[in-house]
Design a protein around this motif. Structure first.
Motif, PDB file in Angstrom:
ATOM      1  N   GLN A   1      -5.855  -9.302 -37.729  1.00  0.00           N
ATOM      2  CA  GLN A   1      -5.406  -8.204 -38.583  1.00  0.00           C
ATOM      3  C   GLN A   1      -3.906  -8.403 -38.770  1.00  0.00           C
ATOM      4  OE1 GLN A   1      -6.552  -5.978 -40.578  1.00  0.00           O
ATOM      5  NE2 GLN A   1      -4.475  -5.296 -41.042  1.00  0.00           N
TER       6      GLN A   1
ATOM      7  N   GLU B   1      -1.922  -7.146 -41.755  1.00  0.00           N
ATOM      8  CA  GLU B   1      -1.148  -6.095 -42.401  1.00  0.00           C
ATOM      9  C   GLU B   1      -0.790  -5.023 -41.363  1.00  0.00           C
ATOM     10  OE1 GLU B   1      -2.966  -4.134 -45.752  1.00  0.00           O
ATOM     11  OE2 GLU B   1      -1.159  -2.987 -46.146  1.00  0.00           O
TER      12      GLU B   1
ATOM     13  N   ALA C   1     -10.933  -1.062 -42.765  1.00  0.00           N
ATOM     14  CA  ALA C   1     -11.203  -2.421 -43.208  1.00  0.00           C
ATOM     15  C   ALA C   1      -9.916  -3.038 -43.743  1.00  0.00           C
ATOM     16  CB  ALA C   1     -12.251  -2.417 -44.310  1.00  0.00           C
TER      17      ALA C   1
ATOM     18  N   GLU D   1      -8.316  -5.993 -46.650  1.00  0.00           N
ATOM     19  CA  GLU D   1      -8.622  -6.704 -47.888  1.00  0.00           C
ATOM     20  C   GLU D   1      -8.159  -8.160 -47.923  1.00  0.00           C
ATOM     21  OE1 GLU D   1      -6.325  -4.166 -47.600  1.00  0.00           O
ATOM     22  OE2 GLU D   1      -4.559  -4.552 -48.830  1.00  0.00           O
TER      23      GLU D   1
ATOM     24  N   GLU E   1     -11.771  -2.112 -50.689  1.00  0.00           N
ATOM     25  CA  GLU E   1     -11.250  -3.432 -50.285  1.00  0.00           C
ATOM     26  C   GLU E   1     -11.457  -4.446 -51.402  1.00  0.00           C
ATOM     27  OE1 GLU E   1      -9.432  -3.076 -47.839  1.00  0.00           O
ATOM     28  OE2 GLU E   1     -10.313  -1.240 -47.057  1.00  0.00           O
TER      29      GLU E   1
ATOM     30  N   HIS F   1      -8.882  -4.101 -54.110  1.00  0.00           N
ATOM     31  CA  HIS F   1      -7.574  -4.629 -53.730  1.00  0.00           C
ATOM     32  C   HIS F   1      -7.384  -6.076 -54.212  1.00  0.00           C
ATOM     33  CE1 HIS F   1      -5.306  -1.750 -51.453  1.00  0.00           C
ATOM     34  NE2 HIS F   1      -6.142  -1.635 -50.450  1.00  0.00           N
TER      35      HIS F   1
ATOM     36  N   GLU G   1      -1.960   1.058 -52.403  1.00  0.00           N
ATOM     37  CA  GLU G   1      -2.916   1.969 -51.766  1.00  0.00           C
ATOM     38  C   GLU G   1      -3.238   3.178 -52.642  1.00  0.00           C
ATOM     39  OE1 GLU G   1      -4.669   0.924 -49.653  1.00  0.00           O
ATOM     40  OE2 GLU G   1      -3.555  -0.635 -48.596  1.00  0.00           O
TER      41      GLU G   1
ATOM     42  N   TYR H   1       0.957   4.387 -42.944  1.00  0.00           N
ATOM     43  CA  TYR H   1      -0.363   4.281 -43.594  1.00  0.00           C
ATOM     44  C   TYR H   1      -0.974   5.674 -43.528  1.00  0.00           C
ATOM     45  CZ  TYR H   1       0.225  -0.639 -44.086  1.00  0.00           C
ATOM     46  OH  TYR H   1       0.697  -1.853 -44.498  1.00  0.00           O
TER      47      TYR H   1
ATOM     48  N   TYR I   1      -1.599   7.220 -49.173  1.00  0.00           N
ATOM     49  CA  TYR I   1      -2.919   6.913 -49.728  1.00  0.00           C
ATOM     50  C   TYR I   1      -3.403   8.018 -50.681  1.00  0.00           C
ATOM     51  CZ  TYR I   1      -4.087   2.848 -46.802  1.00  0.00           C
ATOM     52  OH  TYR I   1      -4.136   1.604 -46.236  1.00  0.00           O
TER      53      TYR I   1
HETATM   54  N1  B3K Z   1      -4.719  -2.359 -46.287  1.00  0.00           N
HETATM   55  C1  B3K Z   1      -5.469  -1.982 -45.120  1.00  0.00           C
HETATM   56  C2  B3K Z   1      -4.709  -1.148 -44.164  1.00  0.00           C
HETATM   57  C3  B3K Z   1      -3.910  -1.878 -43.195  1.00  0.00           C
HETATM   58  C4  B3K Z   1      -3.340  -0.966 -42.154  1.00  0.00           C
HETATM   59  C5  B3K Z   1      -2.426  -1.678 -41.247  1.00  0.00           C
HETATM   60  N2  B3K Z   1      -1.918  -0.843 -40.180  1.00  0.00           N
HETATM   61  C6  B3K Z   1      -6.735  -1.296 -45.465  1.00  0.00           C
HETATM   62  C7  B3K Z   1      -6.761  -0.656 -46.792  1.00  0.00           C
HETATM   63  O1  B3K Z   1      -6.055   0.264 -47.091  1.00  0.00           O
HETATM   64  O2  B3K Z   1      -7.488  -1.132 -47.606  1.00  0.00           O
END
Ligand code: B3K
Ligand code: ZN
Length: 881
Positions: A128, A130, A270, A272, A306, A309, A328, A384, A389
């Motif tokens: 992981q 991100e 999840a 992406e 995902e 994205h 996001e 996050y 979001y």
């Molecule tokens: N982009 C990832 C989130 C990552 C979080 C990192 N702490 C999932 C999403 O929003 O699709």
């Protein structure tokens, strides 16, 4: 309070990278304790910042928890004086503007409990990255504006037959010592946060998708063998998302293969990663026997999110992490529209608005309040958030409302075309929307920079003689930490007027019955002419802006809107307002020590809703569901937990008693013996059926409990089983509840996801989920502190979904949470920092609770050195004056 390295990073300090990385070649020699990572980078000075005759700046490579083995530049091993290892990375002296850099490091995936970087989940290697996890894999410019073409070779013993990374598989074979070797190449330049690697003994299901231009894409979903029967729904969802993105946004998939891998240990839903999405098992695996309707719908939306994205995030990515909402917010908007198209649009909107009102508004009013595009952060993982979001998605939705669907689509086409392959900003997104539509979004941009939930106060007047109706709307946004005196926003308010007989009134020269009011000033009056009699206003239809709207609706008006509004969202909202008003009155009665009075208007309204066979059963279920204790708390100046619980319990029982026969009739009418499908229509029926069941059992009526038990025993699908189990646990006699819980566990103990449901039912139960029981659950063999899903089911279930027990009078609930947060911070800082949320709003409670929560926070801050994640949340929470 100490922290590891708290340092605030500001958007205003953004600087373009000194160096770019054109190619990244990685080789992984997988080993649980000592994975060798060789990284070969083609580096060059960034021409955008280079100056003639300059002295080259040092090259900075981020790196955390890495054992550095060697550094070579253009094939020459560098002596130690050419580079310096510093906290957080490596600084390297550079004497040429283009060079090859090779770095060898060693890492220990087995010891990595933060679930960031490369780690092991049930013996499977996964990553992981991100936002800043790649720096836990190798030294690298780990920032999203450095985009590179990656080639990845993975070497592992034959016990890991599946070795995956981004892009296409270009080579595979065996090493001299009999290990497996696979090479992947991703032709699309990407930032390091989209890198992924998986290694394990996995099975997969396979399907394919023909894109709009006729290319065949291989689709694969990997999981441990025991879960292979749970992949079908995610695969269907993936194919639907791919088609929808072509049809609605004109976006075609770009690689020849798209893979999804399910892992049990995952910090969020999840990820992406390009061509290789990694999913929390709970967000991808489902079968009718083991997953509820809610899980089926969650999977559909996360798979879509995902997948979407791939364009909104991967092909066009973020310049820096302050721009997180660029990908996001936009992608949440896209997935919400997808879900609305696949299911009931109104119900999807209602669910999203409940989340906003309950949790995002709370965040916006709390110590971590920040704009959709934050100005600063200590730890990006803490951002996050629901603001980035969900409010971010609302901001995109408002652009959609202001521009209209066609111009919005032109804007998104332009955005993707203009910025394909680039790392850009929220400003670039807004600019593309403006350029494609001709709209002026200058004032609208404030939504990105101003934190806090705007409040709209609405007053109206009617001039009967002239037939004119006036709406005056005032807006203001409260102060938030670091932001005072907010400016007026551009707020689109979709509205209509209903005439005396309930028919929509024409409100403009074209005879339209609905329009968007553009609020741009602190106070504005809108005039409507040709109105025969005083209308009932239907305001903020579809929740056209993320605001709190105050208009002094009478109960009669609300009942009227519940019946007549043409906007199904506002029908629900009228019902909610009526319930909220009743609950507020009941709280006052409780506090004054008066006898609580049954609110007849609400009961009559509910009866009418239940009798209306033309309404979508899912909408009926939503209308009959009382606002949660958390949502009620959000409405209060100072939260009085006991009054909220007393009022809500009283009202629930009053509704149950008054409408018992209707609930029973509707329950029986909705019983079917059709095989399970997760279709919107079937989900709607089950949701109403189980809402009726819960009301029926609320009174503890034995016949009703028998119905629940019979439903439980039939065990037709997990939705009905879990609903009946929850009802029995909540309202049945204790010994019987214990027996059904035990029977359920015996049947499902092998299934991780069902065991999580079982944990959650107990920890979240107001009657059953006592602190003592939660502590016992933590000793259960199926509980694992290193698994975020288990922590969320048991600890967060108690602290975030069990208002009654968490707020027990002696404050032990708060103290318990503090202790768990302290313990978790050592294992997984991201999860610890999330779990502390219920303690952050101590100021919102009455004196005693406030003091207790505050001392729980102090307990954490005094516990020693905190991670940067937890430090940021705790220090900002304690800082409230
Ligand atoms: N982009 C990832 C989130 C990552 C979080 C990192 N702490 C999932 C999403 O929003 O699709
Ligand atoms: Zn996302």
């Amino acid at each position: 309070m100490k922290d590891s390295q708290a340092r605030t990073i500001y958007l205003k300090d953004y600087k373009a990278p000194d160096y770019l990385v054109d190619r990244t070649n990685l080789t992984f020699d997988l080993d649980p304790h000592a994975t060798l990572v060789r990284s070969h980078l083609k580096v060059r000075r960034n021409p955008a910042v280079a100056q003639d005759g300059e002295i080259l700046p040092p090259l900075w490579l981020d790196g955390v928890d890495l054992e550095l083995l060697s550094v070579s530049l253009d094939g020459e091993l560098l002596p130690a004086q050419r580079y310096e290892e510093k906290p957080g990375g490596l600084s390297l002296k550079v004497d040429r503007s283009e060079f090859d850099l090779e770095v060898q490091t060693r890492i220990a995936p087995e010891a990595n409990t933060s679930l960031e970087g490369l780690y092991l989940s049930n013996g499977m290697y996964c990553t992981q990255c991100e936002a800043e996890g790649f720096r836990k894999i190798t030294f690298y410019p780990d920032r999203p504006d450095v985009m590179s073409v990656f080639t990845t070779t993975i070497i592992a013993p034959p016990s890991y037959p599946v070795l995956l990374s981004n892009g296409n598989k270009v080579d595979s074979g065996t090493t001299e010592d009999g290990r497996l070797r696979v090479t992947w190449e991703d032709p699309f330049a990407k930032p390091s946060y989209l890198f992924a690697l998986v290694g394990g003994d996995l099975q997969h299901v396979e399907d394919s998708f023909i894109t709009s231009s006729g290319r065949k894409v291989k689709l694969q979903l990997f999981t441990e063998a025991r879960n292979i029967g749970k992949c079908a729904h995610a695969m269907t969802s993936l194919k639907r998302s791919m088609r929808w993105d072509e049809e609605v946004y004109g976006r075609e998939y770009d690689l020849d293969i798209f893979m999804i891998v399910a892992v049990d240990h995952f910090n969020m839903g999840a990820m992406e990663n390009k061509g290789l999405n990694i999913f929390n098992s709970a967000c991808v695996l489902a079968s009718p026997e083991t997953a509820t309707d809610a899980a089926f719908q969650r999977i559909e939306s996360i798979v879509a999110h995902e997948y979407f994205h791939n364009w909104s995030g991967n092909r066009v990515t973020c310049r820096d992490w302050f721009q997180l909402s660029l990908k996001e917010g936009f992608t949440v908007f896209r997935d919400a529209e997808f879900s609305a198209d696949m299911n009931s649009r109104a119900v999807k909107r209602i669910e999203d608005v409940i989340l906003l009102r309950t949790s995002q508004f709370a965040e916006d009013a709390g110590p971590m309040s920040h704009p959709v595009r934050p100005d600063s952060y200590m730890e990006i993982s803490n951002f996050y958030t629901l603001t980035v979001y969900e409010k971010g998605a609302e901001v995109v939705r408002m652009i959609h409302t202001i521009l209209g669907p066609e111009a919005f689509r032109r804007g998104s086409d332009l955005y993707f075309k203009r910025h394909d392959g680039c790392a850009v900003t929220c400003e670039d997104f807004v600019k593309a929307m403006e350029d494609a539509s001709g709209a002026d979004l200058t004032q609208f941009r404030r939504w990105y920079s101003q934190a806090g939930t705007p409040v709209l106060d609405v007053e109206d007047a009617f001039d009967e003689e002239k037939g004119e109706y006036f709406l005056t709307i005032r807006q203001h946004t409260p102060d938030t930490p670091g932001q005072k005196d907010k400016l007026p926003l551009h707020i689109p308010v979709t509205m209509g007027l209903l005439g005396e007989d309930g028919t929509p009134q024409p409100i403009d020269a074209n005879g339209e019955v609905e329009m968007v009011l553009h609020l741009t000033e602190a106070s504005q009056t809108f005039t409507f002419s040709g109105i025969a009699s005083r209308p009932v206003p239907s305001l903020l239809r579809g929740f056209s802006a993320p605001v709190r709207l105050h208009y002094d609706y009478s109960s009669t008006q609300l009942q009227f809107l519940m019946q007549h509004d043409t906007d199904p969202f506002n029908r629900w909202d009228a019902c909610q307002r009526l319930a909220l008003n009743s609950l507020q009155v009941l709280q006052q009665q409780y506090r004054a020590g008066e006898t609580l009075q049954v609110p007849e208007t609400l009961i009559d309204g509910y009866a009418a809703v239940l009798d209306d066979e033309t309404l979508d059963p899912a909408l009926v279920a939503k209308m009959l569901t009382l606002p949660s204790a958390q949502e009620l708390a959000e409405q209060e100046g100072k939260i009085d937990a006991a009054a909220i619980i007393a009022a809500r319990t009283f009202l629930r029982d009053a509704v149950a008693t008054a409408l018992g026969e209707r609930f029973l009739a509707r329950y029986h009418a909705l019983e079917t013996c059709r095989p399970y499908t997760p279709s919107a229509a079937d989900i709607a029926e089950r949701s109403l059926k189980n809402t009726c069941l819960a009301y029926l059992c609320a009174s503890g009526n034995e016949d009703a409990l028998m119905l629940a038990k019979a439903q439980f025993d039939r065990g037709e699908n997990m939705t009905d089983t879990a609903a009946s189990l929850a009802t029995l646990v909540e309202f049945g006699p204790r010994e019987r509840a214990e027996l059904v819980l035990e029977a359920f566990y015996q049947q499902w103990q092998q299934d991780t996801q069902v065991v999580e449901i079982w944990f959650g039912l107990q920890s979240g139960s107001p009657t059953f989920g006592t602190l003592e029981r939660v502590q016992k659950l933590m000793e259960h063999p199926a509980f694992e502190m290193k698994n975020p899903n288990k922590v969320r089911a048991v600890i967060a279930g108690f602290a975030m979904r069990n208002f009654t027990q968490f707020h027990r009078e002696d404050g032990q609930g708060y103290r318990f949470l503090a202790d768990q947060v302290i313990a978790l911070d050592k294992l997984n800082p991201q999860i610890a920092a999330r779990l502390v949320t219920p303690l952050t709003r101590w100021k919102k409670y009455r004196e005693q609770e406030s003091r207790q929560i505050h001392s729980a926070l102090l307990r954490i801050s005094d516990s020693g050195t905190l991670s940067r994640d937890l430090y940021e949340v705790v220090s900002k929470s304690l800082d409230q004056s």
